[in-house]
Design a protein around this motif. Structure first.
Motif, short mmCIF file in Angstrom:
data_model
loop_
_atom_site.label_atom_id
_atom_site.label_comp_id
_atom_site.label_asym_id
_atom_site.label_seq_id
_atom_site.Cartn_x
_atom_site.Cartn_y
_atom_site.Cartn_z
N LEU A 17 -54.72 -1.32 -19.36
CA LEU A 17 -53.86 -0.76 -18.31
C LEU A 17 -54.65 0.21 -17.45
O LEU A 17 -54.53 0.21 -16.22
CB LEU A 17 -52.66 -0.06 -18.94
N MET A 21 -55.36 -0.23 -13.41
CA MET A 21 -54.79 0.72 -12.45
C MET A 21 -55.85 1.64 -11.85
O MET A 21 -55.56 2.41 -10.94
CB MET A 21 -53.73 1.57 -13.14
N VAL A 75 -52.87 -15.37 -28.65
CA VAL A 75 -52.05 -14.38 -27.93
C VAL A 75 -52.79 -13.94 -26.66
O VAL A 75 -52.20 -13.83 -25.58
CB VAL A 75 -51.73 -13.17 -28.85
N HIS A 78 -52.58 -16.72 -24.06
CA HIS A 78 -51.25 -16.77 -23.45
C HIS A 78 -51.07 -15.60 -22.48
O HIS A 78 -50.51 -15.74 -21.40
CB HIS A 78 -50.15 -16.70 -24.52
N PHE A 79 -51.58 -14.43 -22.90
CA PHE A 79 -51.49 -13.25 -22.04
C PHE A 79 -52.27 -13.50 -20.76
O PHE A 79 -51.80 -13.21 -19.66
CB PHE A 79 -52.04 -12.03 -22.79
N ALA A 82 -50.15 -15.66 -18.50
CA ALA A 82 -48.97 -14.98 -17.93
C ALA A 82 -49.39 -13.92 -16.93
O ALA A 82 -48.83 -13.82 -15.83
CB ALA A 82 -48.14 -14.37 -19.06
N VAL A 83 -50.43 -13.16 -17.27
CA VAL A 83 -50.80 -12.04 -16.40
C VAL A 83 -51.47 -12.56 -15.13
O VAL A 83 -51.41 -11.91 -14.08
CB VAL A 83 -51.68 -11.03 -17.18
N ILE A 86 -48.78 -13.04 -12.70
CA ILE A 86 -48.33 -11.75 -12.16
C ILE A 86 -49.33 -11.25 -11.12
O ILE A 86 -48.95 -10.86 -10.02
CB ILE A 86 -48.16 -10.73 -13.31
N PHE A 90 -48.88 -10.57 -7.08
CA PHE A 90 -49.26 -9.31 -6.41
C PHE A 90 -50.10 -9.63 -5.17
O PHE A 90 -49.89 -9.07 -4.10
CB PHE A 90 -50.10 -8.44 -7.35
N SER B 6 -46.86 -12.67 -26.00
CA SER B 6 -47.88 -12.47 -24.96
C SER B 6 -47.22 -12.32 -23.59
O SER B 6 -47.63 -11.48 -22.78
CB SER B 6 -48.82 -13.67 -24.88
N ILE B 7 -46.20 -13.16 -23.34
CA ILE B 7 -45.54 -13.10 -22.03
C ILE B 7 -44.87 -11.74 -21.86
O ILE B 7 -44.96 -11.11 -20.80
CB ILE B 7 -44.53 -14.26 -21.89
N LEU B 9 -45.72 -8.97 -23.23
CA LEU B 9 -46.78 -7.97 -23.05
C LEU B 9 -47.26 -8.00 -21.59
O LEU B 9 -47.43 -6.95 -20.95
CB LEU B 9 -47.94 -8.31 -23.99
N ALA B 10 -47.44 -9.21 -21.06
CA ALA B 10 -47.93 -9.36 -19.68
C ALA B 10 -46.90 -8.82 -18.70
O ALA B 10 -47.25 -8.12 -17.74
CB ALA B 10 -48.23 -10.83 -19.40
N VAL B 11 -45.62 -9.13 -18.94
CA VAL B 11 -44.57 -8.67 -18.03
C VAL B 11 -44.50 -7.13 -18.07
O VAL B 11 -44.40 -6.47 -17.03
CB VAL B 11 -43.21 -9.30 -18.38
N ALA B 13 -46.91 -5.05 -18.81
CA ALA B 13 -48.08 -4.52 -18.10
C ALA B 13 -47.86 -4.65 -16.59
O ALA B 13 -48.13 -3.72 -15.83
CB ALA B 13 -49.33 -5.27 -18.53
N GLY B 14 -47.35 -5.82 -16.16
CA GLY B 14 -47.11 -6.06 -14.74
C GLY B 14 -46.14 -5.06 -14.15
O GLY B 14 -46.37 -4.49 -13.08
N LEU B 16 -45.38 -2.08 -15.28
CA LEU B 16 -45.99 -0.74 -15.27
C LEU B 16 -46.94 -0.60 -14.07
O LEU B 16 -46.91 0.39 -13.35
CB LEU B 16 -46.76 -0.55 -16.58
N ILE B 17 -47.76 -1.63 -13.87
CA ILE B 17 -48.72 -1.58 -12.76
C ILE B 17 -47.96 -1.57 -11.42
O ILE B 17 -48.32 -0.85 -10.49
CB ILE B 17 -49.71 -2.76 -12.84
N LEU B 18 -46.86 -2.33 -11.37
CA LEU B 18 -46.06 -2.36 -10.14
C LEU B 18 -45.50 -0.96 -9.83
O LEU B 18 -45.52 -0.51 -8.68
CB LEU B 18 -44.91 -3.36 -10.32
N VAL B 20 -46.80 1.83 -10.69
CA VAL B 20 -47.89 2.69 -10.21
C VAL B 20 -48.22 2.37 -8.75
O VAL B 20 -48.50 3.28 -7.96
CB VAL B 20 -49.13 2.54 -11.12
#
Ligand SMILES: Cc1cc2nc3c(=O)[nH]c(=O)nc-3n(C[C@H](O)[C@H](O)[C@H](O)COP(=O)(O)OP(=O)(O)OC[C@H]3O[C@@H](n4cnc5c(N)ncnc54)[C@H](O)[C@@H]3O)c2cc1C
Lengths: 440, 158
Positions: A17, A21, A75, A78-79, A82-83, A86, A90, B6-7, B9-11, B13-14, B16-18, B20
């Motif tokens: 994180l 950021m 995991v 998968h992360f 998904a990320v 996201i 953005f 995992s999803i 966790l990603a959401v 994180a997303g 939180l970053i949003l 910020v």
């Protein structure tokens, strides 16, 4: 998970994180140019965050064992997937909000007046779109796995480089040592991660080669490869783990496939992998000649009893999903492990049950009960047939079922059905581990 | 199950970053929350004209406007201008600001009276007898006097 692993996993999430950021915080440190309206600044921040996340993907997919160990590499993959969606949203929002919030910027999109950094930005956006689209629709696009992987790795690097060029070209938040220093540090980090994955790691693998000793036919259109280390002691793994296998001349090839070890973890210098004929690589696995060179990237994975201690175990395997379970059973037998074990093993036909003979013999060395479930049972079959259902589970689960740890490995629909069934039976879902063969 | 984890966790994180990114944007451009005006407002030039009915600042002050803003403002939107540039709030201040703005103008004074000669481009357009420099291309008659004040009209007739 041990306390140490829990702490490491929390720390890694914190670092993740913080790095994603960091460009936002750095923008506010040192000489900061004036704001240009909320929406404009919001969209710029989204762009920065999106790129920082995309850059971090080089670490997520680098198979760094110290990074993946607390969670399991599946995991992390998968992360990663998904990320990336996201981060891409953005970046899309970044590109969409700027012209909406300030239509006067539209001239930047005009081919005649578009500055070079805008061209880089647009090209970067398109490159990210290619990466995402080819990943989401690989099969529909008819891309074979290796070609997709080649495109994915190359275009992702190009996209990040173009996005970085765009930021450097706009130069609005580029004044001061902190801002510049941070981006330079990020770029160095990305390059190092790439260099490790593409150059250093294969170099390490090159110095730890294996040779195929034997290729043996198994029931159920499967083959067991026996690998012997050359000039080193082999690979210490936990039973149930897997490794990426490269066959042939060089570990630099992107033609590598993940396979679970099927052998006992007590034999790190005589590794076995049991592979089912399925696609273009696996269907020719029987043609591999003894003596062929091989390289392993591993061990990976958390589907192992060594990380999930319990009073007893229940394994539920479907088809070739038996391989990691077999490694666990063989290891338990070698370790004289007396804990009770139940194996529910789903296969299509009696003749196709991989490891059938050995599973018949193992109860002599292990506190093991095997229940075969056949989808197409032979005539006169008295055992279980059809699918593994809640009723079937209820019939066979032992009295201490709440104290046991459950391991499921098999096709995705089977895993889902069994989880539902277990949930219905009120079994402890936090004690269910699963391995999926198609997470990559 | 592991995929869902995992999803999630990603959401997380997303999101939180949003958050910020929103905070960052609010710190940089707090107009959405009506924060007290930034100190930059004090250093920026005061708008020497009425702003009511003239919300589209970029029309005149954009890169292609008649009175373009400095290059470093390129690409800024109408919503940003008033964050730093306060509007004069009475006629006296407006006049004072206009006078000071006038002083800042660098255009040569006109060597002839203006009344009756409002079609500057007839003589100073590209086809005229005394054409303006190339970088004036596309400007209108109404804008000339903004930078070129009427000089001492008694001396020369042009
Ligand atoms: C953790 C894990 C453990 C596994 N253990 C075993 C095992 O013990 N025995 C076994 O038979 N199979 C195992 N597999 C599955 C095995 O990796 C695939 O079946 C094999 O890679 C398919 O390759 P192919 O070219 O023959 O098939 P293809 O027909 O080309 O591909 C079929 C599908 O397999 C996947 N795949 C193809 N190539 C790769 C690759 N290089 N890397 C990753 N996935 C790929 C893709 O999703 C593809 O759509 C495991 C997979 C994973 C993720």
């Amino acid at each position: 998970m041990t306390t140490k692993l829990v702490l490491r996993s929390v720390l890694l999430i914190g670092v993740y994180l913080a790095v994603s950021m960091a460009p936002l915080f750095a923008m506010l440190i040192g000489p900061t140019p004036p704001g240009r309206g909320f929406w404009r600044e919001f969209s710029v921040a989204l762009g920065f965050a999106g790129l920082a996340i995309m850059g971090l993907q080089f670490f997520l997919t680098g198979r760094f064992r110290s990074l993946t160990a607390p969670y399991g590499i599946d995991v992390v993959y998968h992360f990663h997937r998904a990320v990336s969606l996201i981060a891409f949203s953005f970046i899309l929002l970044h590109a969409g909000i700027i012209p909406l919030a300030g239509p006067e910027t539209l001239h930047l999109l005009h081919p005649a007046t578009s500055p070079w950094w805008m061209v880089a930005g647009i090209a970067g956006l398109l490159a990210f779109a290619v990466v995402i689209a080819t990943s989401l629709y690989r099969k529909q696009l008819g891309l074979v796995y290796e070609r997709w992987r080649g495109i994915h790795g190359t275009v992702a690097v190009v996209a990040v480089a173009l996005a970085m060029t765009h930021i450097g070209g706009v130069g609005y938040y580029a004044q001061g040592y902190v801002k510049r220093g941070l981006w330079i540090a990020l770029i160095i980090g990305w390059v190092l991660a790439l260099a490790y994955v593409r150059l250093i790691k294969p170099m390490i693998m090159l110095r730890r080669p294996y040779r195929i000793e034997e290729v043996a036919k198994e029931r159920g259109r499967s083959w067991t490869l026996t690998l012997r280390p050359e000039g080193h002691r082999g690979m210490n793994f936990m039973p149930g783990q897997f490794a990426w296998l490269t066959l042939g001349a060089s570990p630099y090839s992107i033609r590598e496939h993940p396979f679970s070890f099927s052998s006992s973890a007590m034999e790190p210098d005589r590794l076995r992998m049991t592979i089912k004929e399925l696609g273009d690589f696996t269907s020719r696995i029987g043609e591999v000649r003894p003596g062929t060179r091989a390289y392993l990237d591993g061990p990976h994975g958390t589907f192992t009893i060594d990380r999930h201690g319990a009073a007893g175990y229940v394994f539920i395997a479907g088809g070739v999903g038996i391989t990691p379970v077999m490694s666990i059973l063989r290891t338990m037998a070698d370790r004289h492990d007396a804990r009770p074990v139940l194996l529910l093993y789903g296969s299509i036909r009696w003749e196709e049950i991989t490891f059938r003979e050995e599973l018949d013999e193992l109860p002599a060395r292990l506190n093991l009960r095997v229940v075969h479930v056949l989808e197409e049972p032979p005539e006169g079959w008295k055992g279980e047939s059809g699918r593994i259902t809640a009723e079937l589970l209820a019939r066979h689960l032992p009295a201490d079922r709440m104290a046991r740890e459950y391991f499921i490995c098999g096709p995705e629909p089977m895993q889902k059905a069994i989880r539902n069934a277990m949930d219905r039976l009120g079994l402890p879902m936090e004690h269910v581990q699963s391995e999926s063969f198609n997470f990559v | 199950m592991r995929e869902q984890y995992s999803i999630l966790l990603a959401v997380a994180a997303g999101v939180l970053i949003l958050i910020v990114t929103v905070v960052f944007a609010l710190i940089q451009s707090p107009e959405l929350l009506n924060f007290p005006e930034s100190p930059l407002v004090k250093s920026a030039v005061v708008i020497p004209h009425q702003v009511d009915g003239r919300r589209d600042c970029v029309r005149c002050h954009g890169a292609r406007g008649v009175q373009p803003y400095p290059a470093r403002h390129t690409g800024w939107s109408n919503t940003s201008c008033r964050k730093c540039h306060a509007a004069a709030n009475n006629a006296v201040q407006m006049q004072a600001e206009a006078a000071s703005a006038e002083k800042k103008r660098s255009g040569q004074p006109m060597p002839h009276p203006l009344p009756g000669r409002e079609h500057c481009d007839r003589c100073h357009g590209p086809e005229g007898i005394l054409p303006y420099p190339d970088d004036h291309a596309g400007w209108h008659n109404e804008t000339c006097s903004r930078c070129h004040p009427q000089g001492d009209v008694g001396q020369k007739q042009g």
